[in-house]
Write a protein that holds these residues in place. Structure first.
Motif, PDB file in Angstrom:
ATOM      1  N   ASN A 104       0.856  -1.101   0.112  1.00  0.00           N
ATOM      2  CA  ASN A 104      -0.032   0.158  -0.079  1.00  0.00           C
ATOM      3  C   ASN A 104       0.901   1.236   0.124  1.00  0.00           C
ATOM      4  O   ASN A 104       0.549   2.208  -0.593  1.00  0.00           O
ATOM      5  CB  ASN A 104      -0.965  -0.008   1.180  1.00  0.00           C
ATOM      6  CG  ASN A 104      -2.214  -0.994   0.950  1.00  0.00           C
ATOM      7  OD1 ASN A 104      -2.434  -1.370  -0.177  1.00  0.00           O
ATOM      8  ND2 ASN A 104      -2.509  -1.436   1.880  1.00  0.00           N
ATOM      9  N   MET A 105       2.029   1.320   0.594  1.00  0.00           N
ATOM     10  CA  MET A 105       2.807   2.325   0.669  1.00  0.00           C
ATOM     11  C   MET A 105       3.503   2.812  -0.609  1.00  0.00           C
ATOM     12  O   MET A 105       3.847   3.875  -0.963  1.00  0.00           O
ATOM     13  CB  MET A 105       3.927   2.086   1.738  1.00  0.00           C
ATOM     14  CG  MET A 105       3.362   2.295   3.331  1.00  0.00           C
ATOM     15  SD  MET A 105       4.831   1.969   4.379  1.00  0.00           S
ATOM     16  CE  MET A 105       5.693   3.732   4.345  1.00  0.00           C
ATOM     17  N   LEU A 106       3.600   1.330  -1.372  1.00  0.00           N
ATOM     18  CA  LEU A 106       4.285   1.639  -2.702  1.00  0.00           C
ATOM     19  C   LEU A 106       3.355   2.326  -3.689  1.00  0.00           C
ATOM     20  O   LEU A 106       3.796   3.129  -4.525  1.00  0.00           O
ATOM     21  CB  LEU A 106       4.747   0.415  -3.350  1.00  0.00           C
ATOM     22  CG  LEU A 106       5.961  -0.430  -2.647  1.00  0.00           C
ATOM     23  CD1 LEU A 106       6.245  -1.361  -3.400  1.00  0.00           C
ATOM     24  CD2 LEU A 106       7.057   0.595  -2.552  1.00  0.00           C
ATOM     25  N   GLY A 107       2.055   1.922  -3.461  1.00  0.00           N
ATOM     26  CA  GLY A 107       1.141   2.472  -4.500  1.00  0.00           C
ATOM     27  C   GLY A 107       1.030   1.612  -6.052  1.00  0.00           C
ATOM     28  O   GLY A 107       1.906   0.665  -5.928  1.00  0.00           O
ATOM     29  N   ALA A 108       0.250   1.989  -6.826  1.00  0.00           N
ATOM     30  CA  ALA A 108      -0.052   1.227  -8.004  1.00  0.00           C
ATOM     31  C   ALA A 108       1.456   0.983  -8.745  1.00  0.00           C
ATOM     32  O   ALA A 108       2.450   1.915  -8.744  1.00  0.00           O
ATOM     33  CB  ALA A 108      -0.848   2.039  -9.008  1.00  0.00           C
ATOM     34  N   THR A 109       1.655  -0.022  -9.652  1.00  0.00           N
ATOM     35  CA  THR A 109       2.687  -0.365 -10.378  1.00  0.00           C
ATOM     36  C   THR A 109       3.385   0.739 -11.205  1.00  0.00           C
ATOM     37  O   THR A 109       4.357   1.361 -11.121  1.00  0.00           O
ATOM     38  CB  THR A 109       2.641  -1.522 -11.290  1.00  0.00           C
ATOM     39  OG1 THR A 109       2.017  -2.759 -10.607  1.00  0.00           O
ATOM     40  CG2 THR A 109       3.727  -1.837 -11.999  1.00  0.00           C
ATOM     41  N   GLY A 169       3.667   4.817 -12.137  1.00  0.00           N
ATOM     42  CA  GLY A 169       3.955   5.811 -11.300  1.00  0.00           C
ATOM     43  C   GLY A 169       2.815   6.936 -11.429  1.00  0.00           C
ATOM     44  O   GLY A 169       2.528   7.560 -10.768  1.00  0.00           O
ATOM     45  N   ARG A 170       2.561   6.746 -12.864  1.00  0.00           N
ATOM     46  CA  ARG A 170       1.582   7.641 -13.373  1.00  0.00           C
ATOM     47  C   ARG A 170       0.168   7.482 -12.742  1.00  0.00           C
ATOM     48  O   ARG A 170      -0.754   8.270 -12.760  1.00  0.00           O
ATOM     49  CB  ARG A 170       1.443   7.695 -14.745  1.00  0.00           C
ATOM     50  CG  ARG A 170       2.711   7.885 -15.551  1.00  0.00           C
ATOM     51  CD  ARG A 170       2.297   8.362 -17.096  1.00  0.00           C
ATOM     52  NE  ARG A 170       2.213   7.313 -17.958  1.00  0.00           N
ATOM     53  CZ  ARG A 170       3.279   6.631 -18.360  1.00  0.00           C
ATOM     54  NH1 ARG A 170       4.559   6.879 -18.549  1.00  0.00           N
ATOM     55  NH2 ARG A 170       3.170   5.689 -19.486  1.00  0.00           N
ATOM     56  N   GLU A 171       0.000   6.309 -12.294  1.00  0.00           N
ATOM     57  CA  GLU A 171      -1.273   5.795 -11.846  1.00  0.00           C
ATOM     58  C   GLU A 171      -1.423   5.798 -10.343  1.00  0.00           C
ATOM     59  O   GLU A 171      -2.282   5.883  -9.505  1.00  0.00           O
ATOM     60  CB  GLU A 171      -1.862   4.649 -12.441  1.00  0.00           C
ATOM     61  CG  GLU A 171      -2.293   4.595 -13.870  1.00  0.00           C
ATOM     62  CD  GLU A 171      -2.305   3.385 -14.554  1.00  0.00           C
ATOM     63  OE1 GLU A 171      -1.839   2.267 -13.896  1.00  0.00           O
ATOM     64  OE2 GLU A 171      -2.057   3.619 -15.856  1.00  0.00           O
ATOM     65  N   ALA A 172      -0.302   5.669  -9.742  1.00  0.00           N
ATOM     66  CA  ALA A 172      -0.145   5.618  -8.232  1.00  0.00           C
ATOM     67  C   ALA A 172      -0.632   6.778  -7.390  1.00  0.00           C
ATOM     68  O   ALA A 172      -0.278   8.123  -7.836  1.00  0.00           O
ATOM     69  CB  ALA A 172       1.342   5.446  -7.941  1.00  0.00           C
ATOM     70  N   ALA A 173      -1.448   6.598  -6.564  1.00  0.00           N
ATOM     71  CA  ALA A 173      -2.092   7.827  -5.797  1.00  0.00           C
ATOM     72  C   ALA A 173      -0.966   8.741  -5.137  1.00  0.00           C
ATOM     73  O   ALA A 173       0.047   8.253  -4.579  1.00  0.00           O
ATOM     74  CB  ALA A 173      -2.936   7.318  -4.494  1.00  0.00           C
ATOM     75  N   PRO A 174      -1.022  10.096  -4.904  1.00  0.00           N
ATOM     76  CA  PRO A 174      -0.187  10.924  -4.169  1.00  0.00           C
ATOM     77  C   PRO A 174      -0.131  10.317  -3.019  1.00  0.00           C
ATOM     78  O   PRO A 174      -1.273   9.972  -2.242  1.00  0.00           O
ATOM     79  CB  PRO A 174      -0.742  12.488  -4.476  1.00  0.00           C
ATOM     80  CG  PRO A 174      -1.597  12.098  -5.687  1.00  0.00           C
ATOM     81  CD  PRO A 174      -2.075  10.728  -5.630  1.00  0.00           C
ATOM     82  N   GLY A 195       3.552   7.145  -6.488  1.00  0.00           N
ATOM     83  CA  GLY A 195       2.845   8.418  -6.752  1.00  0.00           C
ATOM     84  C   GLY A 195       3.663   9.497  -6.342  1.00  0.00           C
ATOM     85  O   GLY A 195       3.515  10.626  -7.017  1.00  0.00           O
ATOM     86  N   ASP A 196       4.485   9.736  -5.500  1.00  0.00           N
ATOM     87  CA  ASP A 196       5.347  10.798  -5.247  1.00  0.00           C
ATOM     88  C   ASP A 196       6.737  10.799  -5.765  1.00  0.00           C
ATOM     89  O   ASP A 196       7.017  12.050  -6.192  1.00  0.00           O
ATOM     90  CB  ASP A 196       5.573  10.920  -3.867  1.00  0.00           C
ATOM     91  CG  ASP A 196       4.394  11.199  -2.805  1.00  0.00           C
ATOM     92  OD1 ASP A 196       3.489  11.664  -3.341  1.00  0.00           O
ATOM     93  OD2 ASP A 196       4.417  10.974  -1.621  1.00  0.00           O
ATOM     94  N   PHE A 197       7.105   9.719  -6.154  1.00  0.00           N
ATOM     95  CA  PHE A 197       8.706  10.009  -6.852  1.00  0.00           C
ATOM     96  C   PHE A 197       8.602   9.416  -8.525  1.00  0.00           C
ATOM     97  O   PHE A 197       9.617   9.486  -8.973  1.00  0.00           O
ATOM     98  CB  PHE A 197       9.723   9.046  -6.150  1.00  0.00           C
ATOM     99  CG  PHE A 197       9.649   9.561  -4.693  1.00  0.00           C
ATOM    100  CD1 PHE A 197      10.189  10.700  -4.421  1.00  0.00           C
ATOM    101  CD2 PHE A 197       9.374   8.942  -3.607  1.00  0.00           C
ATOM    102  CE1 PHE A 197      10.478  11.301  -3.264  1.00  0.00           C
ATOM    103  CE2 PHE A 197       9.701   9.344  -2.359  1.00  0.00           C
ATOM    104  CZ  PHE A 197      10.266  10.583  -2.108  1.00  0.00           C
ATOM    105  N   GLY A 198       7.571   8.897  -8.989  1.00  0.00           N
ATOM    106  CA  GLY A 198       7.620   7.999 -10.065  1.00  0.00           C
ATOM    107  C   GLY A 198       6.656   8.585 -11.393  1.00  0.00           C
ATOM    108  O   GLY A 198       5.552   9.069 -11.037  1.00  0.00           O
ATOM    109  N   LEU A 199       7.066   8.303 -12.409  1.00  0.00           N
ATOM    110  CA  LEU A 199       6.246   8.379 -13.590  1.00  0.00           C
ATOM    111  C   LEU A 199       5.993   7.305 -14.450  1.00  0.00           C
ATOM    112  O   LEU A 199       5.896   7.356 -15.714  1.00  0.00           O
ATOM    113  CB  LEU A 199       6.811   9.669 -14.372  1.00  0.00           C
ATOM    114  CG  LEU A 199       6.312  11.129 -13.847  1.00  0.00           C
ATOM    115  CD1 LEU A 199       7.252  12.163 -14.754  1.00  0.00           C
ATOM    116  CD2 LEU A 199       4.800  11.241 -14.110  1.00  0.00           C
TER     117      LEU A 199
END
Ligand code: CMP
Length: 150
Positions: free
Chosen positions: A86-91, A93-98, A103-107
């Motif tokens: 959950n801390m990582l977020g979606a695979t 980065g463009r879709e990962a939640a802020p 979500g904070d570091f990736g695209l």
């Protein structure tokens, strides 16, 4: 208590984000019970990502994961596997939640900074693949009694 395997991928290493990301796991209360830097072999990465062998991105994923050294960590805590995922977020980065790491570091979907085990069986397999039993240390920290109530 649960243990999960984390890999700081070559993009996290080259972008010098390992310290900031590891800090998030520490701040969450998770305990580092294993930690090392290594240049992974192709064989190790192929074994680790064997479930993705048929995927079109498999060959480039193996290239990426062997392109430079990685840092491997085993993190411990109640529900650690789901907590870290959950801390990582979606695979991607463009879709990962802020607020999540990706979500904070990736695209990107390949360059997504950190790998984490996705279930108890995978965690056992991945920890055994990268760590010898004697490389893992069980210990308690003074603040642990203020992090987990029971
Ligand atoms: P990870 O959670 O380590 O699991 C498999 C990895 O493959 C994933 O993170 C990404 O680094 C990569 N990946 C997943 N989907 C894609 C995709 N569609 N294209 C390229 N790489 C991907």
């Amino acid at each position: 208590m649960e243990r999960t395997l984390i890999i700081f991928k070559p993009d996290a290493m080259n972008r010098m984000l390992v310290g900031r990301i590891l800090t998030r796991f520490e701040e969450k209360g998770l305990r580092i019970v294993g930690l090392k830097l290594q240049q992974s072999s192709r064989a190790q990465v192929e074994q680790h990502y064997a479930v993705h062998k048929q995927r079109p991105f498999y060959a480039s994923l193996v290239e990426f994961m062997t392109a430079g050294p990685v840092i491997l960590a085993v993190l411990e805590g109640p529900g650690a596997i789901a907590v870290v995922r959950n801390m990582l977020g979606a695979t991607n980065g463009r879709e990962a939640a802020p607020g999540t790491i990706r979500g904070d570091f990736g695209l990107d979907k390949r360059y997504n900074l950190v790998h984490a085990s996705d279930g108890p069986e995978t965690a056992r397999f991945e920890i055994d693949l990268f760590f010898k039993p004697e490389e893992l240390v069980s210990y308690a920290r003074a603040p642990d009694r203020w992090i987990v109530s029971e």
